[in-house]
Design a protein around this motif. Structure first.
Motif, short mmCIF file in Angstrom:
data_model
loop_
_atom_site.label_atom_id
_atom_site.label_comp_id
_atom_site.label_asym_id
_atom_site.label_seq_id
_atom_site.Cartn_x
_atom_site.Cartn_y
_atom_site.Cartn_z
N MET A 31 59.66 15.80 92.07
CA MET A 31 60.41 16.49 93.11
C MET A 31 60.61 15.59 94.34
O MET A 31 61.71 15.50 94.88
N SER A 32 59.56 14.91 94.77
CA SER A 32 59.68 14.00 95.92
C SER A 32 60.66 12.88 95.61
O SER A 32 61.43 12.45 96.48
N ARG A 35 64.20 14.38 95.73
CA ARG A 35 64.56 14.67 97.13
C ARG A 35 64.87 13.38 97.87
O ARG A 35 65.87 13.31 98.63
N TRP A 38 68.39 12.09 96.46
CA TRP A 38 69.57 12.88 96.77
C TRP A 38 69.77 13.14 98.25
O TRP A 38 70.89 13.17 98.73
N ALA A 39 68.69 13.32 98.97
CA ALA A 39 68.82 13.70 100.38
C ALA A 39 68.72 12.52 101.32
O ALA A 39 69.31 12.53 102.40
N VAL A 98 60.43 23.01 94.25
CA VAL A 98 61.01 22.74 95.56
C VAL A 98 60.43 23.69 96.61
O VAL A 98 60.11 23.28 97.73
N ASN A 101 57.09 22.50 97.45
CA ASN A 101 57.09 21.11 97.90
C ASN A 101 56.26 20.20 96.99
O ASN A 101 55.59 19.28 97.46
N THR A 336 65.50 22.07 89.95
CA THR A 336 65.20 21.23 91.11
C THR A 336 66.47 20.93 91.89
O THR A 336 66.48 20.98 93.13
N LEU A 340 67.45 21.75 95.85
CA LEU A 340 67.68 20.67 96.80
C LEU A 340 69.12 20.57 97.28
O LEU A 340 69.38 20.02 98.35
N ARG A 341 70.05 21.13 96.48
CA ARG A 341 71.46 20.98 96.81
C ARG A 341 72.23 22.25 96.47
O ARG A 341 71.80 23.04 95.65
N ARG A 345 70.31 26.06 97.91
CA ARG A 345 69.44 25.04 98.51
C ARG A 345 68.37 25.67 99.40
O ARG A 345 68.65 26.58 100.19
#
Length: 352
Positions: A31-32, A35, A38-39, A98, A101, A336, A340-341, A345
């Motif tokens: 997940m990290s 993230r 993508w972010a 997500v 976290n 996921t 995140l998106r 989101r």
């Protein structure tokens, strides 16, 4: 001379200790990684995960080709499974990851560092998983499983390729290097990652730990009278089993899954104390806690439906090249991505 069961338990503890230490030092987490990619445009962590996956596939398939381990005895290559249930479970797990976290393995690592939020995640995830496997939610899961399950004529990518007229062994030696090489090339096709020696080491070590788990349970644990389940690192059902063992140890026995959970926490704790990374952390608000608990529930229930988590399916399952694992991982990735998106989101808490 120690029995095969004791050897497997010792091996599981060592594997868990190493995973906990490496996970803390490297920040290893699907997940990290997603993230950050993508972010924030930083793909180093996701490339660490890809490298671990590539190494895990190569090493595990080598064990299979050499007939050291019979992967067909694992849960990932069983002919009867429910693709819809596994995909849906993956979606729940990915979205819950997500919300909380991080996944179950990341929560164990952070708990060793003093993160009390992770204590809540681990406990709630374990309870939700047990409820889905054996408790109140189990009848619904079983009903969906019976309604949607299918019996596949092929269970793995090499077996599928063998339908073209080649032997499954040849197909395995053809497919495994291609998939593994593709993942490793992706990992190193990024200049910052090429210089991130810590992340490279983490990816290699964790990939080898997956193969070590297969070797421990499938070879060292091979006992005709008391065989150990053939498996490797996974964290949803094992966390549930660990909580149950801690509460009801009388009449229960330690196994590979339980000691790996204990090992991950202990390895992280010892590493955190040795490197002065240990510090207490907690929730910043009730909404923060509620979000974390909600994510843990989704991860526990979803992981039980998908027969694994971002490690249990994303690394261990895919290392067998099982078709069912590709279905579960697709669900985890989409879940996921939704968190995140896009319209669903999950936005960061201002106070978190």
């Amino acid at each position: 001379m120690p029995s095969a069961a004791n050897v497997v338990i010792l091996a599981g503890l060592v594997i868990g200790l190493i995973y906990g230490a490496v996970g803390l030092l490297s920040g290893f987490c699907m997940m990290s990684g997603l993230r950050g990619w993508w972010a924030q445009g930083d793909s180093r962590l996701v490339r660490t995960y890809a490298l671990a996956m590539g190494i895990a596939i190569a090493a595990t398939q080598l064990l299979a080709v050499r007939q050291v381990v019979d992967l067909g005895k694992s849960i990932y290559l069983q002919p009867t499974f429910s693709a819809p249930l596994m995909f849906f479970g993956g979606l729940l797990f990915g979205y819950g990851m997500v919300l909380s976290n991080g996944c179950g393995s990341r929560a164990l690592v952070l708990l060793g560092r003093g993160n009390l939020r992770s204590l809540v995640v681990v406990i709630v995830l374990g309870v939700a998983a047990q409820m889905t496997l054996k408790g109140l939610i189990a009848p619904g899961r079983i009903a969906i499983l019976q309604w949607t399950q299918m019996t596949a004529t092929v269970t793995s990518l090499p077996a599928l390729i063998s339908k073209l007229g080649v032997s499954e062994t040849f197909a395995r030696t053809l497919v495994a290097p291609v998939v593994s090489a593709g993942l490793i090339i992706f990992a190193f096709a990024h200049a910052p990652f090429q210089r991130a020696w810590g992340q490279i080491a983490a990816g290699v070590i964790i990939g080898l730990l997956i193969a070590a788990g297969w070797f421990a349970t499938g070879y060292l644990g091979a006992d005709d009278f008391n065989p150990a389940p053939v498996t490797s690192l996974t964290f949803v059902a094992p966390i549930a089993d660990t909580l149950q063992y801690m509460m009801l140890s009388t009449g229960l026995t330690l196994n590979f899954a339980i000691v790996t959970v204990i090992g991950v926490f202990t390895g992280s704790l010892v590493t955190a104390l040795a490197t002065q990374r240990f510090h207490w952390e907690g929730y910043t608000s009730p909404s923060h806690m509620l979000r974390s608990i909600s994510g843990a529930v989704l991860m526990g229930a979803g992981g039980a439906m998908a027969l694994g988590c971002s490690v249990g399916q994303g690394l261990t399952g895919l290392s067998t090249l099982a078709l069912a694992s590709f279905v579960a991982v697709a669900g985890i990735m989409l879940g996921t991505a939704a968190g995140l998106r896009g319209a669903l989101r999950i936005r960061p808490l201002a106070s978190a």
